[in-house]
Design a protein around this motif. Sequence first.
Motif, PDB file in Angstrom:
ATOM      1  N   GLY A   1      15.526  -2.003  -1.699  1.00 35.85           N
ATOM      2  CA  GLY A   1      15.371  -0.623  -2.174  1.00 35.85           C
ATOM      3  C   GLY A   1      13.906  -0.213  -2.255  1.00 35.85           C
ATOM      4  N   GLU A   2      13.069  -1.153  -2.708  1.00 31.96           N
ATOM      5  CA  GLU A   2      11.636  -0.869  -2.819  1.00 31.96           C
ATOM      6  C   GLU A   2      11.015  -0.712  -1.426  1.00 31.96           C
ATOM      7  OE1 GLU A   2      10.184  -3.485  -6.608  1.00 31.96           O
ATOM      8  OE2 GLU A   2      10.967  -4.610  -4.911  1.00 31.96           O
ATOM      9  N   ILE A   3      11.533  -1.489  -0.481  1.00 34.47           N
ATOM     10  CA  ILE A   3      10.998  -1.424   0.890  1.00 34.47           C
ATOM     11  C   ILE A   3      11.290  -0.049   1.493  1.00 34.47           C
ATOM     12  CG2 ILE A   3      11.313  -2.330   3.251  1.00 34.47           C
ATOM     13  CD1 ILE A   3      11.755  -5.117   1.916  1.00 34.47           C
ATOM     14  N   ILE A   4      12.527   0.422   1.314  1.00 33.18           N
ATOM     15  CA  ILE A   4      12.886   1.733   1.862  1.00 33.18           C
ATOM     16  C   ILE A   4      12.018   2.824   1.222  1.00 33.18           C
ATOM     17  CG2 ILE A   4      14.739   3.456   2.047  1.00 33.18           C
ATOM     18  CD1 ILE A   4      16.703   1.016   2.136  1.00 33.18           C
ATOM     19  N   GLU A   5      11.870   2.723  -0.083  1.00 32.17           N
ATOM     20  CA  GLU A   5      11.047   3.706  -0.801  1.00 32.17           C
ATOM     21  C   GLU A   5       9.605   3.684  -0.273  1.00 32.17           C
ATOM     22  OE1 GLU A   5       9.417   4.288  -5.341  1.00 32.17           O
ATOM     23  OE2 GLU A   5      11.068   2.885  -5.012  1.00 32.17           O
ATOM     24  N   GLU A   6       9.111   2.484   0.004  1.00 30.89           N
ATOM     25  CA  GLU A   6       7.731   2.340   0.464  1.00 30.89           C
ATOM     26  C   GLU A   6       7.559   2.863   1.896  1.00 30.89           C
ATOM     27  OE1 GLU A   6       5.286   1.663  -1.425  1.00 30.89           O
ATOM     28  OE2 GLU A   6       3.748   1.547   0.137  1.00 30.89           O
ATOM     29  N   ILE A   7       8.578   2.636   2.736  1.00 33.14           N
ATOM     30  CA  ILE A   7       8.494   3.160   4.115  1.00 33.14           C
ATOM     31  C   ILE A   7       8.312   4.681   4.052  1.00 33.14           C
ATOM     32  CG2 ILE A   7       9.838   3.594   6.227  1.00 33.14           C
ATOM     33  CD1 ILE A   7      11.121   0.799   5.825  1.00 33.14           C
ATOM     34  N   ILE A   8       9.045   5.320   3.180  1.00 35.58           N
ATOM     35  CA  ILE A   8       8.977   6.778   3.052  1.00 35.58           C
ATOM     36  C   ILE A   8       7.624   7.204   2.459  1.00 35.58           C
ATOM     37  CG2 ILE A   8      10.053   8.816   1.972  1.00 35.58           C
ATOM     38  CD1 ILE A   8      11.736   7.367   4.148  1.00 35.58           C
ATOM     39  N   LYS A   9       7.248   6.551   1.376  1.00 33.22           N
ATOM     40  CA  LYS A   9       5.976   6.915   0.724  1.00 33.22           C
ATOM     41  C   LYS A   9       4.788   6.710   1.657  1.00 33.22           C
ATOM     42  CE  LYS A   9       6.764   6.316  -4.218  1.00 33.22           C
ATOM     43  NZ  LYS A   9       6.514   5.435  -5.374  1.00 33.22           N
ATOM     44  N   ASN A  10       4.889   5.681   2.486  1.00 33.33           N
ATOM     45  CA  ASN A  10       3.777   5.318   3.369  1.00 33.33           C
ATOM     46  C   ASN A  10       3.509   6.385   4.439  1.00 33.33           C
ATOM     47  OD1 ASN A  10       1.842   3.182   4.189  1.00 33.33           O
ATOM     48  ND2 ASN A  10       3.070   3.146   6.057  1.00 33.33           N
ATOM     49  N   ILE A  11       4.458   7.290   4.634  1.00 29.77           N
ATOM     50  CA  ILE A  11       4.280   8.312   5.678  1.00 29.77           C
ATOM     51  C   ILE A  11       3.380   9.455   5.205  1.00 29.77           C
ATOM     52  CG2 ILE A  11       5.478  10.028   7.115  1.00 29.77           C
ATOM     53  CD1 ILE A  11       7.954   8.056   6.881  1.00 29.77           C
ATOM     54  N   SER A  12       3.653   9.950   4.005  1.00 29.78           N
ATOM     55  CA  SER A  12       2.936  11.168   3.600  1.00 29.78           C
ATOM     56  C   SER A  12       2.076  11.003   2.345  1.00 29.78           C
ATOM     57  CB  SER A  12       3.932  12.307   3.386  1.00 29.78           C
ATOM     58  OG  SER A  12       4.850  11.958   2.383  1.00 29.78           O
ATOM     59  N   ASN A  13       2.036   9.823   1.791  1.00 23.35           N
ATOM     60  CA  ASN A  13       1.158   9.600   0.635  1.00 23.35           C
ATOM     61  C   ASN A  13      -0.185   9.034   1.097  1.00 23.35           C
ATOM     62  OD1 ASN A  13       2.537   9.790  -2.267  1.00 23.35           O
ATOM     63  ND2 ASN A  13       4.066   9.222  -0.770  1.00 23.35           N
ATOM     64  N   ASN A  14      -1.216   9.377   0.373  1.00 20.94           N
ATOM     65  CA  ASN A  14      -2.532   8.777   0.654  1.00 20.94           C
ATOM     66  C   ASN A  14      -2.443   7.271   0.486  1.00 20.94           C
ATOM     67  OD1 ASN A  14      -4.742  11.244  -0.910  1.00 20.94           O
ATOM     68  ND2 ASN A  14      -3.302  11.421   0.744  1.00 20.94           N
ATOM     69  N   ILE A  15      -3.245   6.552   1.234  1.00 21.94           N
ATOM     70  CA  ILE A  15      -3.321   5.110   1.048  1.00 21.94           C
ATOM     71  C   ILE A  15      -4.760   4.761   0.636  1.00 21.94           C
ATOM     72  CG2 ILE A  15      -1.435   4.536   2.613  1.00 21.94           C
ATOM     73  CD1 ILE A  15      -3.564   3.809   4.722  1.00 21.94           C
ATOM     74  N   ASN A  16      -4.973   3.527   0.229  1.00 25.72           N
ATOM     75  CA  ASN A  16      -6.342   3.111  -0.100  1.00 25.72           C
ATOM     76  C   ASN A  16      -6.505   1.632   0.247  1.00 25.72           C
ATOM     77  OD1 ASN A  16      -8.788   2.307  -1.386  1.00 25.72           O
ATOM     78  ND2 ASN A  16      -8.680   4.163  -2.628  1.00 25.72           N
ATOM     79  N   TRP A  17      -7.085   1.406   1.412  1.00 22.24           N
ATOM     80  CA  TRP A  17      -7.241   0.023   1.889  1.00 22.24           C
ATOM     81  C   TRP A  17      -8.220  -0.761   1.007  1.00 22.24           C
ATOM     82  CZ3 TRP A  17      -4.599  -3.402   4.176  1.00 22.24           C
ATOM     83  CH2 TRP A  17      -5.197  -4.574   4.650  1.00 22.24           C
ATOM     84  N   LEU A  18      -9.279  -0.088   0.548  1.00 17.88           N
ATOM     85  CA  LEU A  18     -10.268  -0.762  -0.300  1.00 17.88           C
ATOM     86  C   LEU A  18      -9.604  -1.303  -1.568  1.00 17.88           C
ATOM     87  CD1 LEU A  18     -13.203  -1.512  -0.978  1.00 17.88           C
ATOM     88  CD2 LEU A  18     -13.515   0.777  -1.904  1.00 17.88           C
ATOM     89  N   LYS A  19      -8.795  -0.453  -2.217  1.00 18.05           N
ATOM     90  CA  LYS A  19      -8.112  -0.895  -3.439  1.00 18.05           C
ATOM     91  C   LYS A  19      -7.107  -1.998  -3.131  1.00 18.05           C
ATOM     92  CE  LYS A  19      -8.216   3.148  -6.468  1.00 18.05           C
ATOM     93  NZ  LYS A  19      -7.401   4.236  -7.033  1.00 18.05           N
ATOM     94  N   THR A  20      -6.420  -1.887  -1.990  1.00 14.62           N
ATOM     95  CA  THR A  20      -5.431  -2.893  -1.600  1.00 14.62           C
ATOM     96  C   THR A  20      -6.101  -4.250  -1.426  1.00 14.62           C
ATOM     97  OG1 THR A  20      -4.202  -1.166  -0.441  1.00 14.62           O
ATOM     98  CG2 THR A  20      -3.626  -3.433   0.112  1.00 14.62           C
ATOM     99  N   PHE A  21      -7.209  -4.246  -0.723  1.00 11.11           N
ATOM    100  CA  PHE A  21      -7.929  -5.494  -0.463  1.00 11.11           C
ATOM    101  C   PHE A  21      -8.481  -6.079  -1.766  1.00 11.11           C
ATOM    102  CE2 PHE A  21     -10.852  -8.415   1.559  1.00 11.11           C
ATOM    103  CZ  PHE A  21     -10.200  -8.741   2.729  1.00 11.11           C
ATOM    104  N   LYS A  22      -9.011  -5.203  -2.608  1.00 10.78           N
ATOM    105  CA  LYS A  22      -9.562  -5.671  -3.894  1.00 10.78           C
ATOM    106  C   LYS A  22      -8.466  -6.249  -4.778  1.00 10.78           C
ATOM    107  CE  LYS A  22     -13.828  -3.086  -4.554  1.00 10.78           C
ATOM    108  NZ  LYS A  22     -14.485  -2.006  -5.282  1.00 10.78           N
ATOM    109  N   LYS A  23      -7.265  -5.666  -4.686  1.00  6.32           N
ATOM    110  CA  LYS A  23      -6.145  -6.191  -5.480  1.00  6.32           C
ATOM    111  C   LYS A  23      -5.831  -7.624  -5.023  1.00  6.32           C
ATOM    112  CE  LYS A  23      -2.382  -6.070  -8.112  1.00  6.32           C
ATOM    113  NZ  LYS A  23      -1.221  -5.198  -8.047  1.00  6.32           N
ATOM    114  N   LEU A  24      -5.831  -7.831  -3.713  1.00  8.08           N
ATOM    115  CA  LEU A  24      -5.567  -9.179  -3.197  1.00  8.08           C
ATOM    116  C   LEU A  24      -6.651 -10.156  -3.653  1.00  8.08           C
ATOM    117  CD1 LEU A  24      -4.310  -8.274   0.377  1.00  8.08           C
ATOM    118  CD2 LEU A  24      -2.965  -9.344  -1.415  1.00  8.08           C
TER     119      LEU A  24
END
Lengths: 101, 304
Positions: free
Chosen positions: B235-258
């Motif tokens: 369910g989370e994957i489907i929600e994320e596929i949809i959100k990933n289309i029109s929501n802003n992303i932030n690679w810097l924050k993603t990398f820092k989280k890792l």
Amino acid sequence: MGIIKAGTRDEVKKTVISFFSEECEVDESNISEETNVIKDLEGDSLMFLELLEIFKKKYGLDFELKTIGKYVVKHPVQTIKDIIEMTILIIQHENNINDLA
Amino acid sequence: MEKFSLIFPAFGIDYLGNEDQIINNYSFDITGYFKKAGKFLETNLNDLKKNDNELYSQIDVYIYCCIISDILKKKNICPSFLAYYSMGIYSALYFSGSITFEYGLYLIKTVYETCLDFLKTNEKKFSMALIIGLDYEDVLKLITKNNLEVEIINQNNRYNLILSGLLKDINIIMGKAINEGALKTKLIPTKIPFHSTIIKDASKDIREKISDNDIKDSAVKLISAHDQRTYYKQGEIIEEIIKNISNNINWLKTFKKLLSLKYKIFIETGPGESLTKIAKFIEGDFKIYAINKLDQIINELISV
């Protein structure tokens, strides 16, 4: 205004050549001041940015990146020599580089 | 052994040029993947390899990501996290076993065509762009001051931003950014302003076209490029596929989280080395490997 000591130019040159040699996987002996960074080494803006960061740390420089960007628009950087000369000016003038004629 | 994460690149990257050669060293049949894709998309292999078709160039990156994924799986390289940049989500889901190769193709085609259909109702043209050398606030000021229909949709690192919006305004801001001191601006060859609110309603249409039965829980945890949430359930994957289309992303924050989760090794699981280059401007104690270092990373991970 920063002071250029004897040997600073050679130090900058060594850093620039060593950087592009490693980044572009080209032997240092094949890079000279006349080497065109874009045409001969396939250098890009990210490499340029990385090099600026290296010099910023190495010489404790205080400049805004956009100041250098404005300078580069007026004085395009193409060769290793151009980068060395520009770096010397950044060390000397930092954020005031665009006040130069 | 250090924890490591695979990171999946997006479309529109620069290839190294020797990807086929690297893959051939592992006795993988590249043609087989392309034939499968050609059959699924009902197009011939030669058309699929043409780079002037936006959809096919997206498919091309996806295929290479899947092939490299399969090489890593064959070598029993088991990451404990998967991160993806933008549309790299589909290849991350393929690696995780959440979707099949064919369903990834379906998702890419469906998202592309649905967004394009949605934008056809609008006479305006849209695109995306990269700006290097200005920080977030500088670009935001330019957008606001000039009243441009442009959004900053991703921050790769402090001085590397991605924009989506009206093509006319994208062209304006690229010019203004150079005058403001940007080191580089580049138009991204797409007609779709991905990750922007402009296509928010299209993402709703896409939800109706996704079959829940074709998406399974992920075998490896994923991190959202949008809000850096970690997830693995269907369910989370489907929600994320949809959100990933029109929501802003932030690679810097993603990398820092890792990095904050103590990940110190990253493998760019796709063609090119765009994420590896971006990472040079992200502070932290980590190693990152692109496909041209595939031998090295496989040997290092296997020998541990």
